[in-house]
Scaffold this motif. Structure first.
Motif, PDB file in Angstrom:
ATOM      1  N   ASN A   1      94.328  40.561-119.347  1.00 58.77           N
ATOM      2  CA  ASN A   1      93.909  40.503-120.743  1.00 58.77           C
ATOM      3  C   ASN A   1      92.498  41.043-120.946  1.00 58.77           C
ATOM      4  O   ASN A   1      92.226  41.710-121.927  1.00 58.77           O
ATOM      5  CB  ASN A   1      94.084  39.081-121.285  1.00 58.77           C
TER       6      ASN A   1
ATOM      7  N   SER B   1      95.080  37.389-125.807  1.00 55.37           N
ATOM      8  CA  SER B   1      95.513  36.107-125.278  1.00 55.37           C
ATOM      9  C   SER B   1      96.575  36.194-124.200  1.00 55.37           C
ATOM     10  O   SER B   1      97.658  36.744-124.417  1.00 55.37           O
ATOM     11  CB  SER B   1      96.077  35.257-126.427  1.00 55.37           C
ATOM     12  N   PRO B   2      96.309  35.567-123.056  1.00 58.72           N
ATOM     13  CA  PRO B   2      97.369  35.374-122.073  1.00 58.72           C
ATOM     14  C   PRO B   2      98.392  34.383-122.635  1.00 58.72           C
ATOM     15  O   PRO B   2      98.173  33.783-123.690  1.00 58.72           O
ATOM     16  CB  PRO B   2      96.655  34.751-120.872  1.00 58.72           C
ATOM     17  N   GLU B   3      99.470  34.202-121.910  1.00 58.66           N
ATOM     18  CA  GLU B   3     100.455  33.178-122.237  1.00 58.66           C
ATOM     19  C   GLU B   3     100.616  32.300-121.012  1.00 58.66           C
ATOM     20  O   GLU B   3     100.986  32.790-119.945  1.00 58.66           O
ATOM     21  CB  GLU B   3     101.786  33.814-122.617  1.00 58.66           C
TER      22      GLU B   3
ATOM     23  N   GLY C   1      98.221  40.644-126.308  1.00 57.94           N
ATOM     24  CA  GLY C   1      98.144  40.009-125.002  1.00 57.94           C
ATOM     25  C   GLY C   1      98.942  40.739-123.949  1.00 57.94           C
ATOM     26  O   GLY C   1      99.788  41.582-124.258  1.00 57.94           O
TER      27      GLY C   1
ATOM     28  N   SER D   1     100.929  40.117-120.027  1.00 57.13           N
ATOM     29  CA  SER D   1     101.487  39.144-119.102  1.00 57.13           C
ATOM     30  C   SER D   1     102.319  39.865-118.050  1.00 57.13           C
ATOM     31  O   SER D   1     102.953  40.879-118.344  1.00 57.13           O
ATOM     32  CB  SER D   1     102.397  38.176-119.869  1.00 57.13           C
TER      33      SER D   1
ATOM     34  N   THR E   1     103.610  38.411-124.271  1.00 55.50           N
ATOM     35  CA  THR E   1     102.967  37.173-124.730  1.00 55.50           C
ATOM     36  C   THR E   1     103.537  36.734-126.074  1.00 55.50           C
ATOM     37  O   THR E   1     102.824  36.190-126.915  1.00 55.50           O
ATOM     38  CB  THR E   1     101.445  37.367-124.823  1.00 55.50           C
TER      39      THR E   1
ATOM     40  N   ALA F   1     103.014  32.916-126.910  1.00 57.43           N
ATOM     41  CA  ALA F   1     101.600  32.596-127.149  1.00 57.43           C
ATOM     42  C   ALA F   1     101.162  33.149-128.499  1.00 57.43           C
ATOM     43  O   ALA F   1     100.455  32.475-129.264  1.00 57.43           O
ATOM     44  CB  ALA F   1     100.724  33.148-126.038  1.00 57.43           C
ATOM     45  N   GLN F   2     101.580  34.374-128.817  1.00 56.32           N
ATOM     46  CA  GLN F   2     101.192  34.956-130.096  1.00 56.32           C
ATOM     47  C   GLN F   2     101.764  34.138-131.251  1.00 56.32           C
ATOM     48  O   GLN F   2     101.073  33.900-132.240  1.00 56.32           O
ATOM     49  CB  GLN F   2     101.621  36.418-130.168  1.00 56.32           C
TER      50      GLN F   2
ATOM     51  N   MET G   1     102.473  43.285-127.238  1.00 64.66           N
ATOM     52  CA  MET G   1     102.715  42.282-126.203  1.00 64.66           C
ATOM     53  C   MET G   1     103.056  43.046-124.937  1.00 64.66           C
ATOM     54  O   MET G   1     104.184  43.477-124.755  1.00 64.66           O
ATOM     55  CB  MET G   1     103.874  41.380-126.600  1.00 64.66           C
TER      56      MET G   1
ATOM     57  N   SER H   1     104.165  43.577-121.525  1.00 64.90           N
ATOM     58  CA  SER H   1     104.884  42.903-120.442  1.00 64.90           C
ATOM     59  C   SER H   1     104.676  43.670-119.139  1.00 64.90           C
ATOM     60  O   SER H   1     104.222  44.808-119.144  1.00 64.90           O
ATOM     61  CB  SER H   1     106.375  42.794-120.778  1.00 64.90           C
TER      62      SER H   1
END
Length: 184
Positions: A17, A75-77, A113, A115, A121, A124-125, A146, A148
């Motif tokens: 991130n 943001s991470p998840e 984010g 991940s 993510t 988390a989002q 996001m 991945s």
């Protein structure tokens, strides 16, 4: 000039991130002043600590948010949700309650984010939405990013390997900057 503050929600030195944040900063257009921040130095929230005086790291981050036209949470998840360290920082920024309005009310926020998982993510989002809504932030929903399989997306120096992903990130930052420019 639009001022964007990007905040990495990970403390890890080789964070995907933080790498994504640095790429967003690098890809921001010439009409965007993009500052990057981390959560290092912010203690766990404690009302007794708050009563004794706001920690310097919290005040510094709060000043950066207030100076920005828009804030990008990278943001991470963790366990299908918002990382505790990131939520903790947002909780600190909302203190004291009288400051919450000048920090969050109507301020444009967006979330991206990265991940190593296959779904990026996304959860988390989604978990950030009620938090930002409660604080009165203006959530930008004009784009989604996001990333991945982040463990395969960056080289050893944290540079995105895929040009298509770079273009998606560039477009996301440009769209959010335009939103922040119009909103403020």
């Amino acid at each position: 000039m639009t001022r964007i503050l990007g905040i990495s929600g990970s403390l890890r030195a080789q964070s995907y991130n933080t790498s994504l944040l640095k790429e967003a900063q690098r890809l921001a257009g010439q009409d965007v002043e993009f500052e990057a921040a981390t959560l290092h130095g912010i203690p766990l929230y404690d009302g007794d600590v708050e009563a004794a005086g706001m920690p310097a790291a919290v005040e510094a981050l709060k000043a950066q948010v207030i100076a920005a036209d828009g804030v990008l949470l990278v943001s991470p998840e963790y366990n299908n949700g918002v990382p505790g360290v990131f939520k903790n920082a947002i909780d600190w920024l909302s203190r004291p309650p009288a400051d919450s309005e000048k920090v969050f009310k109507g301020r444009p926020f967006a979330v991206i984010g990265a991940s190593p998982g296959g779904f990026g993510t996304i959860l988390a989002q989604a978990a950030w939405l009620p938090v930002l809504r409660t604080l009165g932030a203006q959530q930008w929903a004009g784009g989604r990013l996001m990333l991945s399989r982040a463990n395969q997306a960056f080289d050893k120096d944290g540079t995105l390997l895929d040009e298509r992903t770079r273009e998606q990130l560039r477009a996301f930052v440009a769209g959010f900057a335009e939103f922040a420019r119009k909103a403020r």
